[in-house]
Write a protein that holds these residues in place. Structure first.
Motif, PDB file in Angstrom:
ATOM      1  N   VAL A  85      -8.378  -6.971  -3.011  1.00 44.01           N
ATOM      2  CA  VAL A  85      -9.225  -6.885  -1.814  1.00 44.01           C
ATOM      3  C   VAL A  85      -9.409  -5.430  -1.394  1.00 44.01           C
ATOM      4  CG1 VAL A  85      -9.332  -7.443   0.646  1.00 44.01           C
ATOM      5  CG2 VAL A  85      -8.681  -9.200  -1.003  1.00 44.01           C
ATOM      6  N   ALA A  86      -8.345  -4.632  -1.443  1.00 49.15           N
ATOM      7  CA  ALA A  86      -8.461  -3.213  -1.103  1.00 49.15           C
ATOM      8  C   ALA A  86      -9.415  -2.505  -2.057  1.00 49.15           C
ATOM      9  CB  ALA A  86      -7.081  -2.555  -1.121  1.00 49.15           C
ATOM     10  N   ALA A  87      -9.350  -2.833  -3.342  1.00 51.46           N
ATOM     11  CA  ALA A  87     -10.265  -2.226  -4.313  1.00 51.46           C
ATOM     12  C   ALA A  87     -11.710  -2.624  -4.021  1.00 51.46           C
ATOM     13  CB  ALA A  87      -9.875  -2.648  -5.730  1.00 51.46           C
ATOM     14  N   LYS A 131      -7.732   4.096   3.830  1.00 53.03           N
ATOM     15  CA  LYS A 131      -8.376   3.252   4.840  1.00 53.03           C
ATOM     16  C   LYS A 131      -8.463   1.802   4.383  1.00 53.03           C
ATOM     17  CE  LYS A 131     -11.159   6.948   6.874  1.00 53.03           C
ATOM     18  NZ  LYS A 131     -12.543   7.416   7.168  1.00 53.03           N
ATOM     19  N   ALA A 132      -8.648   1.584   3.084  1.00 58.58           N
ATOM     20  CA  ALA A 132      -8.704   0.212   2.577  1.00 58.58           C
ATOM     21  C   ALA A 132      -7.368  -0.497   2.777  1.00 58.58           C
ATOM     22  CB  ALA A 132      -9.094   0.214   1.104  1.00 58.58           C
ATOM     23  N   CYS A 172      -6.526  -3.772   5.308  1.00 60.65           N
ATOM     24  CA  CYS A 172      -5.840  -4.991   4.870  1.00 60.65           C
ATOM     25  C   CYS A 172      -4.584  -5.233   5.704  1.00 60.65           C
ATOM     26  CB  CYS A 172      -5.478  -4.895   3.396  1.00 60.65           C
ATOM     27  SG  CYS A 172      -6.887  -4.929   2.262  1.00 60.65           S
ATOM     28  N   GLN A 173      -3.847  -4.171   5.984  1.00 66.63           N
ATOM     29  CA  GLN A 173      -2.614  -4.317   6.752  1.00 66.63           C
ATOM     30  C   GLN A 173      -2.888  -4.697   8.195  1.00 66.63           C
ATOM     31  OE1 GLN A 173      -0.216  -0.746   7.283  1.00 66.63           O
ATOM     32  NE2 GLN A 173       1.659  -1.912   7.009  1.00 66.63           N
ATOM     33  N   PHE A 176      -0.699  -8.475   8.320  1.00 64.69           N
ATOM     34  CA  PHE A 176       0.355  -7.493   8.546  1.00 64.69           C
ATOM     35  C   PHE A 176       1.451  -7.547   7.487  1.00 64.69           C
ATOM     36  CE2 PHE A 176       4.165  -5.931  10.884  1.00 64.69           C
ATOM     37  CZ  PHE A 176       3.707  -4.644  11.099  1.00 64.69           C
ATOM     38  N   CYS A 177       1.577  -8.660   6.760  1.00 60.02           N
ATOM     39  CA  CYS A 177       2.675  -8.812   5.807  1.00 60.02           C
ATOM     40  C   CYS A 177       2.339  -8.314   4.413  1.00 60.02           C
ATOM     41  CB  CYS A 177       3.106 -10.280   5.740  1.00 60.02           C
ATOM     42  SG  CYS A 177       1.797 -11.417   5.232  1.00 60.02           S
ATOM     43  N   VAL A 178       1.173  -7.690   4.198  1.00 56.88           N
ATOM     44  CA  VAL A 178       0.856  -7.187   2.863  1.00 56.88           C
ATOM     45  C   VAL A 178       1.856  -6.110   2.477  1.00 56.88           C
ATOM     46  CG1 VAL A 178      -1.596  -7.734   3.015  1.00 56.88           C
ATOM     47  CG2 VAL A 178      -0.777  -5.520   3.823  1.00 56.88           C
ATOM     48  N   ASN A 179       2.108  -6.015   1.181  1.00 62.30           N
ATOM     49  CA  ASN A 179       3.121  -5.088   0.680  1.00 62.30           C
ATOM     50  C   ASN A 179       2.526  -4.242  -0.437  1.00 62.30           C
ATOM     51  OD1 ASN A 179       5.540  -3.797   0.017  1.00 62.30           O
ATOM     52  ND2 ASN A 179       6.155  -5.430  -1.374  1.00 62.30           N
TER      53      ASN A 179
END
Length: 320
Positions: free
Chosen positions: A202-204, A217-218, A222-223, A227-230
């Motif tokens: 998703v960030a890509a 910024k990507a 997402c974070q 909030f739990c993305v790692n």
């Protein structure tokens, strides 16, 4: 008896002494620090201005510029986050969701949010059968991206972006012919946890499709929404490398676009002269003498960019 580390060469030398402590670990790249969301979930300097049309031009996504992105970052405030929400999917963009496989199996969630496609990021060609069964029962399209390890992600990014854009474009064309159908496609990107590989995909997508959204910024975006993305150090550097690739591709595309009008065949040049009715002369090539003169004009001093590397360095590794 003193060890090798304790008896360093600089400690026994009469000419210099070490000024800093030695480090005996392998060299590692500098860490990428991602500023965390504030309590108000406001990410400074993150603005979604427009969608970038892919360079290949085969998929028209210009209709996404009509999507309202205002207030999207503040939708999931940090104060509202709870531990249970890690099992749910969150909206990153109005047409892009991120979550775990548990959320992809939730038929009620798929119907409520109007999800039209599930994109699974999985390690092999098997697995996540429950999510595909739920999608089949709900009449939702499915797609897969196989990434056996983190290093395979960077090659999978373009495929994931293309799959998402193809589906969004398909739903857009379908909505024009069938007004009773969904007005806009919505894609849920998921993996087992929804926190690592799917979050990186998703960030890509944000980096490649949105204007002025770099890899930092990507990941912030997402974070802020989930909030739990790692993003560990390996994934951060992977996104940084992909961002460098995107910058290079955009520079080449811009150069090709700028040079295209000036590239004319001899026949087209003659036709242009006749149509204009003006006598024009093509630019001649440089002579050998001119090339030598240009070389003599180059400054023989030190490169300014090389000097800039040492500006502001006040510490020295050794002390005389």
């Amino acid at each position: 008896m003193a060890s090798h580390e304790e008896a360093a060469m600089s400690d026994t030398s009469y000419s210099h002494k070490r000024f800093q402590e030695y480090t005996y670990r392998l060299p590692t790249p500098p860490r990428i620090i991602i500023p965390p969301p504030t309590l108000a979930a406001e990410i400074p300097d993150v603005e979604i201005e427009r969608v970038i049309q892919p360079d290949d031009g085969r998929i028209d996504v210009s209709f996404l510029n009509g999507v309202d992105f205002s207030g999207i970052v503040q939708r999931n405030a940090l104060l509202e986050w709870s531990y249970e929400r890690r099992r749910q999917a969150q909206m990153i963009l109005p047409f892009l969701y991120l979550g775990p496989m548990v959320a992809a199996k939730d038929k009620s969630f798929l119907a409520k949010e109007g999800i039209t496609m599930l994109l699974a990021v999985r390690p092999g060609q098997t697995g996540m059968v429950g999510a595909f069964k739920a999608a089949q029962d709900a009449g939702v399209n499915t797609g897969t991206i196989e990434v056996p390890n983190h290093q395979a992600l960077i090659a999978a990014f373009p495929r994931a972006v293309r799959k998402i854009n193809e589906h969004l474009s398909f739903i857009h064309r379908l909505a024009q012919s069938r007004p009773e159908g969904p007005r806009m496609g919505k894609v849920l990107v998921f993996c087992e946890s929804g926190n690592e590989r799917s979050a990186t995909v998703v960030a890509a997508y944000l980096m490649e499709m949105l204007d002025d959204i770099d890899y930092v910024k990507a990941m912030q975006l997402c974070q802020a929404q989930r909030f739990c993305v790692n993003f560990d150090d390996a994934l951060k550097h992977l996104l940084q490398s992909y961002w460098d690739i995107l910058i290079a591709k955009r520079s080449v595309a811009q150069s090709n676009h700028s040079a295209r009008p000036s590239v004319l065949s001899p026949r087209n040049q003659s036709a242009e002269l006749v149509s204009n009715g003006d006598l024009q002369f093509s630019r001649q090539k440089r002579t050998l003498d001119t090339a030598y003169e240009d070389d003599m004009d180059v400054d023989d001093g030190a490169d300014a960019s090389d000097e800039a590397r040492f500006l502001g360095r006040e510490f020295a590794p050794f002390q005389d």
